[in-house]
Design a protein around this motif. Structure first.
Motif, PDB file in Angstrom:
ATOM      1  N   ALA A  58     -20.581 -13.198  -0.454  1.00 24.67           N
ATOM      2  CA  ALA A  58     -20.647 -13.214  -1.921  1.00 24.67           C
ATOM      3  C   ALA A  58     -20.149 -11.905  -2.507  1.00 24.67           C
ATOM      4  N   PHE A  59     -20.337 -10.814  -1.777  1.00 27.64           N
ATOM      5  CA  PHE A  59     -19.869  -9.505  -2.223  1.00 27.64           C
ATOM      6  C   PHE A  59     -18.377  -9.302  -1.944  1.00 27.64           C
ATOM      7  N   GLY A  60     -17.745 -10.275  -1.311  1.00 29.84           N
ATOM      8  CA  GLY A  60     -16.324 -10.167  -1.015  1.00 29.84           C
ATOM      9  C   GLY A  60     -16.013  -9.387   0.239  1.00 29.84           C
ATOM     10  N   LEU A  61     -16.992  -9.221   1.127  1.00 29.19           N
ATOM     11  CA  LEU A  61     -16.771  -8.494   2.379  1.00 29.19           C
ATOM     12  C   LEU A  61     -16.299  -9.456   3.471  1.00 29.19           C
ATOM     13  N   ASP A  62     -15.275  -9.045   4.199  1.00 29.19           N
ATOM     14  CA  ASP A  62     -14.772  -9.827   5.334  1.00 29.19           C
ATOM     15  C   ASP A  62     -15.251  -9.144   6.619  1.00 29.19           C
ATOM     16  N   ILE A  63     -16.405  -9.612   7.127  1.00 27.94           N
ATOM     17  CA  ILE A  63     -17.014  -8.929   8.275  1.00 27.94           C
ATOM     18  C   ILE A  63     -16.450  -9.429   9.607  1.00 27.94           C
ATOM     19  N   VAL A  64     -15.530 -10.356   9.550  1.00 30.15           N
ATOM     20  CA  VAL A  64     -14.900 -10.867  10.777  1.00 30.15           C
ATOM     21  C   VAL A  64     -13.615 -10.115  11.075  1.00 30.15           C
ATOM     22  N   ASP A  65     -12.726 -10.012  10.098  1.00 33.07           N
ATOM     23  CA  ASP A  65     -11.391  -9.464  10.345  1.00 33.07           C
ATOM     24  C   ASP A  65     -11.159  -8.070   9.776  1.00 33.07           C
ATOM     25  N   ASN A  66     -12.049  -7.607   8.907  1.00 35.60           N
ATOM     26  CA  ASN A  66     -11.857  -6.298   8.292  1.00 35.60           C
ATOM     27  C   ASN A  66     -12.831  -5.300   8.918  1.00 35.60           C
ATOM     28  N   THR A  67     -12.299  -4.317   9.616  1.00 35.30           N
ATOM     29  CA  THR A  67     -13.135  -3.366  10.359  1.00 35.30           C
ATOM     30  C   THR A  67     -14.049  -2.569   9.438  1.00 35.30           C
ATOM     31  N   ALA A  68     -13.506  -2.102   8.315  1.00 28.26           N
ATOM     32  CA  ALA A  68     -14.305  -1.299   7.385  1.00 28.26           C
ATOM     33  C   ALA A  68     -15.462  -2.112   6.811  1.00 28.26           C
ATOM     34  N   ASP A  69     -15.190  -3.364   6.469  1.00 25.34           N
ATOM     35  CA  ASP A  69     -16.245  -4.231   5.936  1.00 25.34           C
ATOM     36  C   ASP A  69     -17.309  -4.518   6.992  1.00 25.34           C
ATOM     37  N   ARG A  70     -16.860  -4.725   8.226  1.00 22.71           N
ATOM     38  CA  ARG A  70     -17.802  -5.004   9.316  1.00 22.71           C
ATOM     39  C   ARG A  70     -18.698  -3.793   9.576  1.00 22.71           C
ATOM     40  N   GLU A  71     -18.126  -2.598   9.532  1.00 24.79           N
ATOM     41  CA  GLU A  71     -18.922  -1.382   9.730  1.00 24.79           C
ATOM     42  C   GLU A  71     -19.928  -1.197   8.600  1.00 24.79           C
ATOM     43  N   LEU A  72     -19.500  -1.455   7.378  1.00 20.98           N
ATOM     44  CA  LEU A  72     -20.420  -1.354   6.229  1.00 20.98           C
ATOM     45  C   LEU A  72     -21.571  -2.336   6.402  1.00 20.98           C
ATOM     46  N   PHE A  73     -21.264  -3.539   6.833  1.00 24.56           N
ATOM     47  CA  PHE A  73     -22.278  -4.566   7.065  1.00 24.56           C
ATOM     48  C   PHE A  73     -23.280  -4.102   8.124  1.00 24.56           C
ATOM     49  N   ASN A  74     -22.772  -3.592   9.233  1.00 23.42           N
ATOM     50  CA  ASN A  74     -23.648  -3.154  10.327  1.00 23.42           C
ATOM     51  C   ASN A  74     -24.491  -1.944   9.945  1.00 23.42           C
ATOM     52  N   GLN A  75     -23.924  -1.050   9.142  1.00 22.61           N
ATOM     53  CA  GLN A  75     -24.626   0.181   8.796  1.00 22.61           C
ATOM     54  C   GLN A  75     -25.674  -0.015   7.698  1.00 22.61           C
ATOM     55  N   TYR A  76     -25.521  -1.058   6.880  1.00 22.50           N
ATOM     56  CA  TYR A  76     -26.427  -1.259   5.757  1.00 22.50           C
ATOM     57  C   TYR A  76     -27.205  -2.570   5.842  1.00 22.50           C
ATOM     58  N   PHE A  77     -26.512  -3.666   5.945  1.00 20.87           N
ATOM     59  CA  PHE A  77     -27.148  -4.973   5.791  1.00 20.87           C
ATOM     60  C   PHE A  77     -28.198  -5.250   6.858  1.00 20.87           C
ATOM     61  N   LEU A  78     -27.968  -4.807   8.080  1.00 17.00           N
ATOM     62  CA  LEU A  78     -28.899  -5.114   9.165  1.00 17.00           C
ATOM     63  C   LEU A  78     -30.231  -4.389   9.014  1.00 17.00           C
ATOM     64  N   GLN A  79     -30.254  -3.316   8.213  1.00 16.42           N
ATOM     65  CA  GLN A  79     -31.509  -2.607   7.921  1.00 16.42           C
ATOM     66  C   GLN A  79     -31.992  -2.868   6.492  1.00 16.42           C
ATOM     67  N   MET A  80     -31.259  -3.671   5.745  1.00 15.11           N
ATOM     68  CA  MET A  80     -31.522  -3.828   4.315  1.00 15.11           C
ATOM     69  C   MET A  80     -32.270  -5.118   3.980  1.00 15.11           C
ATOM     70  N   ILE A  81     -32.014  -6.182   4.706  1.00 21.62           N
ATOM     71  CA  ILE A  81     -32.518  -7.512   4.349  1.00 21.62           C
ATOM     72  C   ILE A  81     -33.754  -7.849   5.181  1.00 21.62           C
ATOM     73  N   HIS A  82     -34.819  -8.348   4.504  1.00 18.65           N
ATOM     74  CA  HIS A  82     -36.082  -8.617   5.186  1.00 18.65           C
ATOM     75  C   HIS A  82     -36.652  -9.980   4.785  1.00 18.65           C
ATOM     76  N   HIS A  83     -36.918 -10.806   5.792  1.00 21.17           N
ATOM     77  CA  HIS A  83     -37.586 -12.092   5.594  1.00 21.17           C
ATOM     78  C   HIS A  83     -39.086 -11.828   5.632  1.00 21.17           C
ATOM     79  N   LEU A  84     -39.745 -11.974   4.486  1.00 19.03           N
ATOM     80  CA  LEU A  84     -41.155 -11.617   4.369  1.00 19.03           C
ATOM     81  C   LEU A  84     -42.069 -12.818   4.571  1.00 19.03           C
TER      82      LEU A  84
END
Length: 294
Positions: A58-84
């Motif tokens: 939804a944010f327009g990030l291509d985490i499959v083919d774009n290295t910079a987007d994938r790194e941003l995803f790994n560095q932020y999203f994996l520690q950011m989202i929480h199922h409560l």
């Protein structure tokens, strides 16, 4: 030179993530739909990871083919989202023991609000990593979650949500002796510390008469230790300057702001009064998040 470049890149990443998340929370916090999540989860991934990849797309990030987007995803999203887990919060003492009517006094209204399934919200203080990445903490429930709130002129002003519970917990744990708190809200902090044996008294400074009356009439009578509570109608900063040093409080907790955006100046102003009470322990709501902006 390389260190400065890395620092600047991290700063830009922080800004990008905060901008995306802020826009999302303000404009479409219920964007992620149950059907999309369930379809991905059936493929063997967690609710959190499913939520993360939907949000990244939804944010327009291509985490499959774009290295910079994938790194941003790994560095932020994996520690950011929480199922409560809703049950964890529903078992909180305040949720279990304090029941609120729907009532309006003046411009203030006491009522229950709700998070829809998979609706996103801030759920804890910002995490700051060693390299300076600032990671907002975003939570969601997989079913409807109801929470108490005070509305001021039809705008949510005070709540008891998972975010309040998490970000106030340390100040509850540390409180002792004669406690002073700036800001009443729905009385969550006052209730939680009044339940502690090592807390002798709880003095609350609040200037909103409507909020005080709502609390006195509908919430305070449900406190098991209501005799510990004293409410003073006053401006927090005037009280801090003129009255606080005279009363030998052991522990002071300040919760006057709505979020970081309106809290920074008040936080810095209140910190100035600490020097007048050298024997007192001071804590501040969402201090960890606020100090990220200093």
């Amino acid at each position: 030179m390389r260190h400065n470049m890395v620092k600047e890149n991290v700063k830009q990443d922080n800004y990008k993530v905060f901008s995306l998340v802020s826009n999302y929370l303000n404009n479409a916090p219920d964007y992620v739909e149950k059907e999309e999540i369930e379809e991905l989860v059936q493929g063997g991934i967690s609710y959190e990871y499913a939520f993360s990849i939907i949000l990244a797309a939804a944010f327009g990030l291509d985490i499959v083919d774009n290295t910079a987007d994938r790194e941003l995803f790994n560095q932020y999203f994996l520690q950011m989202i929480h199922h409560l887990d809703g049950g964890t919060y529903s078992s909180n003492l305040y949720y279990k023991n304090i029941k609120l009517p729907t009532i309006k006094i003046g411009n203030s209204e006491l009522k229950y609000e709700k998070y829809k399934p998979f609706e996103a919200f801030v759920c804890d203080d910002i995490i700051q990593t060693k390299e300076g990445r600032q990671i907002p903490q975003i939570g969601f429930f997989d079913r409807e979650f109801i929470y108490p709130a005070v509305l001021e002129r039809n705008r949510i002003w005070m709540t008891v949500t998972p975010n309040e519970i998490e970000t106030i917990q340390e100040a509850v744990d540390q409180a002792f002796g004669h406690v002073l708190t700036y800001g009443l809200g729905l009385g969550y902090y006052a209730y939680m510390v009044s339940e502690k044996e090592r807390v002798k008294t709880v003095t609350i400074v609040e200037k909103n008469e409507d909020v005080i009356q709502l609390f006195k009439q509908y919430i305070l009578p449900q406190f098991d230790n209501a005799e510990k509570i004293t409410i003073i109608k006053a401006d927090a900063f005037e009280f801090a300057e003129e009255k606080m040093p005279m009363n030998n409080y052991d522990f002071v907790f300040t919760d006057l702001w709505h979020d970081v955006s309106d809290g920074l100046d008040m936080y810095l102003r209140m910190k100035e009064f600490e020097k007048n009470c050298p024997g007192t322990v001071f804590m501040y709501w969402i201090e960890q998040s606020i100090t990220c902006y200093l």
